[in-house]
Motif scaffolding. Structure first.
Motif, mmCIF file in Angstrom:
data_model
loop_
_atom_site.group_PDB
_atom_site.id
_atom_site.type_symbol
_atom_site.label_atom_id
_atom_site.label_comp_id
_atom_site.label_asym_id
_atom_site.label_seq_id
_atom_site.Cartn_x
_atom_site.Cartn_y
_atom_site.Cartn_z
ATOM 1 N N GLN A 123 -3.364 -1.341 -2.492
ATOM 2 C CA GLN A 123 -4.081 -0.219 -1.893
ATOM 3 C C GLN A 123 -5.587 -0.460 -1.954
ATOM 4 O O GLN A 123 -6.316 -0.183 -0.998
ATOM 5 N N LEU A 124 -6.049 -1.011 -3.071
ATOM 6 C CA LEU A 124 -7.482 -1.296 -3.204
ATOM 7 C C LEU A 124 -7.930 -2.360 -2.207
ATOM 8 O O LEU A 124 -9.068 -2.345 -1.750
ATOM 9 N N ASP A 175 0.808 -1.216 0.000
ATOM 10 C CA ASP A 175 0.000 0.000 0.000
ATOM 11 C C ASP A 175 0.846 1.275 0.000
ATOM 12 O O ASP A 175 0.593 2.183 0.770
ATOM 13 N N ALA A 224 -10.293 3.905 -1.091
ATOM 14 C CA ALA A 224 -9.724 3.751 -2.421
ATOM 15 C C ALA A 224 -10.601 2.849 -3.279
ATOM 16 O O ALA A 224 -10.773 3.080 -4.475
ATOM 17 N N HIS A 249 -0.938 -0.480 -6.458
ATOM 18 C CA HIS A 249 -2.321 -0.026 -6.631
ATOM 19 C C HIS A 249 -3.304 -1.111 -6.196
ATOM 20 O O HIS A 249 -4.277 -0.833 -5.487
ATOM 21 N N ARG A 250 -3.037 -2.358 -6.602
ATOM 22 C CA ARG A 250 -3.932 -3.464 -6.210
ATOM 23 C C ARG A 250 -3.941 -3.625 -4.694
ATOM 24 O O ARG A 250 -4.999 -3.845 -4.092
ATOM 25 N N GLN A 304 4.101 -0.545 -9.805
ATOM 26 C CA GLN A 304 3.013 0.432 -9.661
ATOM 27 C C GLN A 304 1.664 -0.280 -9.600
ATOM 28 O O GLN A 304 0.825 0.030 -8.753
ATOM 29 N N ALA A 305 1.461 -1.227 -10.502
ATOM 30 C CA ALA A 305 0.188 -1.966 -10.525
ATOM 31 C C ALA A 305 0.010 -2.773 -9.249
ATOM 32 O O ALA A 305 -1.094 -2.850 -8.690
ATOM 33 N N GLU A 318 -12.311 3.880 -6.750
ATOM 34 C CA GLU A 318 -12.087 3.109 -7.972
ATOM 35 C C GLU A 318 -13.423 2.718 -8.605
ATOM 36 O O GLU A 318 -13.594 2.802 -9.830
ATOM 37 N N ALA A 373 2.674 3.512 -3.110
ATOM 38 C CA ALA A 373 3.245 3.776 -4.425
ATOM 39 C C ALA A 373 4.359 4.810 -4.349
ATOM 40 O O ALA A 373 5.164 4.923 -5.274
#
Length: 343
Positions: free
Chosen positions: A313-314, A251, A320, A310-311, A306-307, A324, A253
């Motif tokens: 974090q979701l 979590d 978030a 992001h995943r 980065q991906a 999204e 970036a």
């Protein structure tokens, strides 16, 4: 362990305000079998964590300062930094590998398979920790061209010092010791077999971690089985960690952008703010790759991390996830509203 000054264990006066009344501070040196080994001014003690501490899956961790009341650790004091990963497996749980560290030593070897991509991953997590990362490349005595090996890593380890050492000959060890002043704490992280245990023993001047013979490919074998904090002869503190088969981002970036500062800077020059860096016109990243100023493999590594961030974090951030979902609904509405949309 004889009596020591708390400052020699990394204690700072600012921590005193968080210490509950009637408690004394102790620094966690090891966590095993549901008990803690804590370093205190009076020496090392084995204590049990209070039931309330089990409610937090992220602590207590090696390097933490805990409040001791008798033989019980009743609280974890606020951390100044933490090297944190997502626990192995399909989970979003944070696992603190080392707490309250000043320097993260990202250790890899100058022999064996290519190391740049995994060093990038460790640096992304290290930058997120709040500590200063340094890359330490071991087994210099087994490398035919040390300067080339260092240069290969340094090219992508932007803003990070890269040191070559040999635990066998002692070459480069003084540069690592300089990173560990009295009361300063460093954590060694890296995959299995890269020489972390040998480096810990060399810095300590005694055997503090088991080692095994190297394999035919020049790599070692996994030896360290638990994280542990060692007090070094020069007054510094070193946290040795087992090799990690998985190092999942947790979590953040920002650490990725700091590890890939060159790519992140290029991305700010794209024509479109939401550029995906694929076929969009005016993409500064694609232009840099085409011109040979950016290694495509480094770009792919950046995109992958980065991906992943992001995943993650979701998975951990309900806000978030809601944002999204709202973004995707807005995209779908815009697509439906297009006058030339095929129906």
């Amino acid at each position: 362990m004889p009596q020591v000054e708390l400052a020699d264990l990394g204690w700072t006066p600012g921590r005193a305000a968080a210490l509950p009344p009637g408690c004394e501070p102790g620094r966690v040196a090891r966590v095993d079998r549901g008990r803690l080994s804590a370093l205190t001014a009076a020496g090392e003690r084995r204590v049990a964590p209070a039931a309330a501490l089990y409610d937090d899956p992220a602590g207590p961790a090696v390097g933490d300062w805990v409040a001791l009341r008798g033989e019980l650790a009743v609280a974890v004091l606020p951390r100044s930094s933490a090297f944190t990963r997502t626990a192995a497996g399909r989970t979003s749980t944070a696992q603190v590998v080392a707490a309250n560290v000043d320097t993260v030593l990202v250790v890899d070897a100058l022999v064996g398979e290519a190391r740049v991509r995994r060093v990038e991953r460790y640096l992304a997590v290290a930058w997120s920790s709040g500590a200063t990362p340094v890359v330490v490349l071991t087994k210099a005595d087994l490398c035919a061209d040390v300067p080339a090996g260092v240069a290969q890593v340094a090219e992508d380890a932007l803003g990070v010092e890269v040191l070559a050492v040999s635990s066998a000959t002692g070459a480069g060890l003084d540069a690592v010791r300089a990173l560990l002043p009295p009361g300063g704490t460093a954590a060694m992280v890296g995959p299995s077999g890269v020489g972390k245990s040998s480096l810990a023993n060399a810095l300590a001047g005694r055997t503090v971690a088991g080692t095994r013979d190297i394999r035919d490919d020049g790599r070692g074998r996994h030896t360290t089985t638990a994280r542990e904090l060692h007090v070094l002869p020069g007054g510094g503190l070193l946290i040795d960690t087992p090799g990690m088969r998985e190092l999942g981002l947790h979590d953040d970036a920002d650490g990725v952008d700091r590890a890939f500062a060159d790519v992140a800077e290029l991305a700010t020059g794209c024509r479109y703010r939401d550029c995906a860096h694929r076929t969009e016109p005016g993409c500064a990243v694609a232009a840099a790759i085409e011109a040979g100023r950016l290694d495509p493999a480094r770009f792919r590594s950046w995109r992958k991390l980065q991906a992943e961030a992001h995943r993650q974090q979701l998975r951990v951030d309900a806000r978030a996830r809601a944002q999204e979902r709202a973004r995707l609904r807005a995209v779908h509405r815009a697509q439906r509203a297009q006058p030339n949309r095929v129906r």
